[in-house]
Enzyme design. Sequence first.
Site, mmCIF file in Angstrom:
data_model
loop_
_atom_site.group_PDB
_atom_site.id
_atom_site.type_symbol
_atom_site.label_atom_id
_atom_site.label_comp_id
_atom_site.label_asym_id
_atom_site.label_seq_id
_atom_site.Cartn_x
_atom_site.Cartn_y
_atom_site.Cartn_z
ATOM 1 C CG ASP A 118 37.659 42.006 35.365
ATOM 2 O OD1 ASP A 118 38.686 41.825 36.019
ATOM 3 O OD2 ASP A 118 37.200 41.167 34.568
ATOM 4 C CG ASP A 132 47.860 38.141 33.238
ATOM 5 O OD1 ASP A 132 47.049 37.504 33.935
ATOM 6 O OD2 ASP A 132 47.874 39.383 33.182
#
Lengths: 199, 270
Positions: free
Chosen positions: B11, B134
Amino acid sequence: MIAIIDYGMGNLRSIHNALTKVGGDPVIVSDSRDLPGADGIVIPGVGSFGDAMRNLTPFADRLFDSVDSGTPLLGICIGMQVLFDRSEESDNTGFGLIKGDVVRLPEGVKIPQMGWNELTIHRDTDLLAGIDDGDFFYFVHSYYCVPEDRGIIIATTDYGVDLACVVSKENVHAVQFHPEKSSKKGLRLLENFVEMTRC
Amino acid sequence: MLAKRIIPCLDCDLGVPHGRVVKGVQFKQIRYAGIPWELAEEYDRQGADELIFLDITASHERRETMAKVIEKTSENVFMPLTVGGGIGSLSDARTAFNSGADKVSINTAALKNPDLIGEIAEYFGTQACVLAIDAKRRYVREPGKEMVDTPDGECWFECSFYGGREFTGVDAIQWVIEAEERGAGDIMLTSMDRDGTKDGFDIELTRAISDSVNIPVIASGGCGNPDHILEVLRNTNASAALAASIFHFGEYTVGEVKEYLRKGGVHVRL
């Protein structure tokens, strides 16, 4: 100098970086007139068979000349498949440098094969120096090569079928996987190829 | 036989020079884990099969920074690289590929414009398009949703977008089936219920999605230890598992995880 043939179908950064990393001096070549001076030639693997052959045709004559004069050639993925006579993927004919067909992966497996698969090595060659039976390489493909002469098969991998993934016929070498995406072992294979271009 | 893949996820906060790999802890404080390409090289040494770089800032001006990160990484790291976070168009995808990425992952953009999946697949090949999802459990029955049995009761799985900030009403099972038809090459499946918890992957979610499509599914969200990875790879059809913090902060190396998986009977590259 190692010529990486740019047939206009994608970026060649990975293969260029990888050959540089192992001590080669790659040059991306988009004009066939730059082939004769090359100590080695790489046909990288991007795109589909039909598109690749359409864009590669202008290279054909000088590519054949280089191969005839003994220049080491390495075809990667689609760059392997175009060396054969024909492919189920397209009506275009291949270069025919290796006798045989390119056929679709069998029913019952996920297509494309995408990921790391193991080599079964059938014959020791300079190209696979330092690479062992069971080493993993990174594959992305939907079709595979079936050489007429099984004797040129150096290694196979098992994906629903035992498919030829390394073949060598004199100075013509081809791999179905992507050595430039196969970490240390892939770099070793490319280093071996670079060695061949120095002989 | 094809090996199951272990994929560290980086990330990236691209708002600092060169970018930093970060990890949110319980969605609050951010810990800096390192410079992206240095971590990438370390994961290569450890035997990672693939790397995913996610731009958590996901803003337009950061796209060039991500391109630099990938360019720099691809000089020394020779494995498949995926870029995600804020890829909204074919031109964003092209920037990523030209910098050395092999795949792009799209989420919000695909839900808003499903044609983008096919466009990326057509230009760069189906293997180049990763659909990220997601998903969150919804225990309230709704017409037309695919209900799945879980130990906590029957639920369906709703897709969210904009980094989990908004919900779409889209059923994740129906969406992956459509995405496969449109040309997605991989599904990167994150459980919002498990993400950041370190309680383990959502097995029922991963099983439901990986049984619905033929393309590979990457399980993500909730990994806290090697046993979680073993569980999800043994008990579902997932082809890969993604983890971030257990690798970033040196709790486990990729090699240690793979040794553990091999002992547990999972086919991995060692």
